[in-house]
Design a protein around this motif. Structure first.
Motif, PDB file in Angstrom:
ATOM      1  N   LYS A 113      36.271  72.972  34.439  1.00 55.37           N
ATOM      2  CA  LYS A 113      36.930  71.758  34.920  1.00 55.37           C
ATOM      3  C   LYS A 113      35.890  70.894  35.627  1.00 55.37           C
ATOM      4  O   LYS A 113      34.987  71.415  36.270  1.00 55.37           O
ATOM      5  CB  LYS A 113      38.058  72.099  35.887  1.00 55.37           C
ATOM      6  CG  LYS A 113      39.194  72.869  35.243  1.00 55.37           C
ATOM      7  CD  LYS A 113      40.290  73.169  36.242  1.00 55.37           C
ATOM      8  CE  LYS A 113      41.425  73.932  35.629  1.00 55.37           C
ATOM      9  NZ  LYS A 113      42.152  73.215  34.617  1.00 55.37           N
TER      10      LYS A 113
ATOM     11  N   TYR B  58      33.458  60.187  37.236  1.00 58.14           N
ATOM     12  CA  TYR B  58      33.148  59.096  38.148  1.00 58.14           C
ATOM     13  C   TYR B  58      32.768  57.857  37.360  1.00 58.14           C
ATOM     14  O   TYR B  58      32.058  57.946  36.357  1.00 58.14           O
ATOM     15  CB  TYR B  58      31.976  59.462  39.068  1.00 58.14           C
ATOM     16  CG  TYR B  58      32.285  60.583  40.028  1.00 58.14           C
ATOM     17  CD1 TYR B  58      32.694  60.306  41.331  1.00 58.14           C
ATOM     18  CD2 TYR B  58      32.166  61.913  39.643  1.00 58.14           C
ATOM     19  CE1 TYR B  58      32.978  61.335  42.214  1.00 58.14           C
ATOM     20  CE2 TYR B  58      32.449  62.944  40.524  1.00 58.14           C
ATOM     21  CZ  TYR B  58      32.857  62.652  41.802  1.00 58.14           C
ATOM     22  OH  TYR B  58      33.141  63.662  42.684  1.00 58.14           O
TER      23      TYR B  58
ATOM     24  N   LEU C 195      43.321  59.802  37.551  1.00 61.24           N
ATOM     25  CA  LEU C 195      43.987  59.970  38.841  1.00 61.24           C
ATOM     26  C   LEU C 195      45.231  59.117  38.856  1.00 61.24           C
ATOM     27  O   LEU C 195      45.277  58.037  38.266  1.00 61.24           O
ATOM     28  CB  LEU C 195      43.063  59.542  39.989  1.00 61.24           C
ATOM     29  CG  LEU C 195      41.838  60.400  40.235  1.00 61.24           C
ATOM     30  CD1 LEU C 195      41.027  59.823  41.393  1.00 61.24           C
ATOM     31  CD2 LEU C 195      42.230  61.835  40.565  1.00 61.24           C
TER      32      LEU C 195
ATOM     33  N   HIS D 277      39.915  63.605  36.228  1.00 65.61           N
ATOM     34  CA  HIS D 277      39.440  64.973  36.056  1.00 65.61           C
ATOM     35  C   HIS D 277      39.358  65.268  34.561  1.00 65.61           C
ATOM     36  O   HIS D 277      40.031  64.622  33.749  1.00 65.61           O
ATOM     37  CB  HIS D 277      40.387  65.958  36.743  1.00 65.61           C
ATOM     38  CG  HIS D 277      40.571  65.673  38.197  1.00 65.61           C
ATOM     39  ND1 HIS D 277      39.586  65.865  39.140  1.00 65.61           N
ATOM     40  CD2 HIS D 277      41.635  65.166  38.874  1.00 65.61           C
ATOM     41  CE1 HIS D 277      40.031  65.511  40.323  1.00 65.61           C
ATOM     42  NE2 HIS D 277      41.276  65.073  40.197  1.00 65.61           N
TER      43      HIS D 277
ATOM     44  N   TYR E 132      40.752  64.448  29.259  1.00 65.86           N
ATOM     45  CA  TYR E 132      40.639  63.621  30.459  1.00 65.86           C
ATOM     46  C   TYR E 132      42.015  63.340  31.039  1.00 65.86           C
ATOM     47  O   TYR E 132      42.955  62.998  30.321  1.00 65.86           O
ATOM     48  CB  TYR E 132      39.925  62.327  30.110  1.00 65.86           C
ATOM     49  CG  TYR E 132      39.903  61.316  31.223  1.00 65.86           C
ATOM     50  CD1 TYR E 132      39.063  61.478  32.314  1.00 65.86           C
ATOM     51  CD2 TYR E 132      40.694  60.180  31.177  1.00 65.86           C
ATOM     52  CE1 TYR E 132      39.025  60.555  33.338  1.00 65.86           C
ATOM     53  CE2 TYR E 132      40.662  59.244  32.197  1.00 65.86           C
ATOM     54  CZ  TYR E 132      39.835  59.435  33.272  1.00 65.86           C
ATOM     55  OH  TYR E 132      39.796  58.507  34.276  1.00 65.86           O
TER      56      TYR E 132
ATOM     57  N   LEU F 293      35.605  58.284  42.041  1.00 65.66           N
ATOM     58  CA  LEU F 293      36.299  59.324  41.284  1.00 65.66           C
ATOM     59  C   LEU F 293      37.498  58.680  40.597  1.00 65.66           C
ATOM     60  O   LEU F 293      38.361  58.103  41.261  1.00 65.66           O
ATOM     61  CB  LEU F 293      36.759  60.454  42.214  1.00 65.66           C
ATOM     62  CG  LEU F 293      37.546  61.585  41.567  1.00 65.66           C
ATOM     63  CD1 LEU F 293      36.687  62.376  40.587  1.00 65.66           C
ATOM     64  CD2 LEU F 293      38.101  62.520  42.641  1.00 65.66           C
TER      65      LEU F 293
ATOM     66  N   ASP G 211      34.930  66.598  37.233  1.00 65.83           N
ATOM     67  CA  ASP G 211      35.374  65.315  37.776  1.00 65.83           C
ATOM     68  C   ASP G 211      34.652  64.192  37.045  1.00 65.83           C
ATOM     69  O   ASP G 211      33.483  64.330  36.669  1.00 65.83           O
ATOM     70  CB  ASP G 211      35.062  65.229  39.273  1.00 65.83           C
ATOM     71  CG  ASP G 211      35.854  66.248  40.077  1.00 65.83           C
ATOM     72  OD1 ASP G 211      37.041  66.461  39.769  1.00 65.83           O
ATOM     73  OD2 ASP G 211      35.276  66.835  41.014  1.00 65.83           O
TER      74      ASP G 211
END
Length: 171
Positions: free
Chosen positions: A40, A44, A169, A56, A166, A53, A42
């Protein structure tokens, strides 16, 4: 991400990329002619000097070819443009050809992949690893990929397929 940020050779990528995906831990294992990996990370997006960010990402990988053992590594993928960033976040498959040897935390590796070529990387520990990169950022199909082994005992010469999923957020 600190492992990559301290690499002088990657500074130019952090300075000039449109964004990046960083995986702090990917586990990989295989025996004989089949292997798999997953992790996993993150994602950016860069706007000027600011790194935000935005989501994820899950990575799954299947390997075919001679492989024996297991390893844990970190990976970062830099995106050259907004188009490349958008292509990555759509979750496309990419194929690569890997050759590496990992022994506990000492490692040497190189990659030739459709997601970008990686120069020779080597070190006794993740903190001591030095990443080789060109003086000018070099991308293949808009991406540049770098990895650092954290540990394990593995030999492989494989063809791999990676799938990235993907998740943005919540707004």
């Amino acid at each position: 991400m600190d492992t990559f940020k301290k690499q002088e050779a990657l500074k130019k990528y952090f300075d000039h990329c449109h964004g990046f995906a960083v995986f702090s831990s990917i586990a990989k294992a295989g025996i004989f002619f089949v292997g798999a990996a997953g992790g996993k990370g993150d994602v950016y997006k860069k706007e000027g000097d600011k790194e935000t960010l935005v989501g994820h990402v899950d990575m799954l990988q299947a390997n075919l070819g001679f492989t024996l053992g297991g390893q844990v590594y970190q990976e970062i993928i830099f995106f050259e443009s907004e188009k490349d960033f958008d292509n990555f976040t759509s979750g496309n498959f990419e194929f690569s050809a890997d050759a590496n040897v990992v022994a506990l935390t000492a490692s040497v590796s190189t990659k030739a992949t459709t997601m970008g070529n990686q120069g020779i990387t080597g070190g006794l520990t993740a903190d001591d690893t030095t990443i080789g990169a060109a003086d000018i950022p070099q991308y293949t199909k808009g991406m540049a990929v770098f990895t650092v082994a954290l540990g394990g005992l593995m030999y492989q010469a494989t063809v791999s397929g990676q799938k990235f999923t993907y998740t943005p957020l919540a707004a």
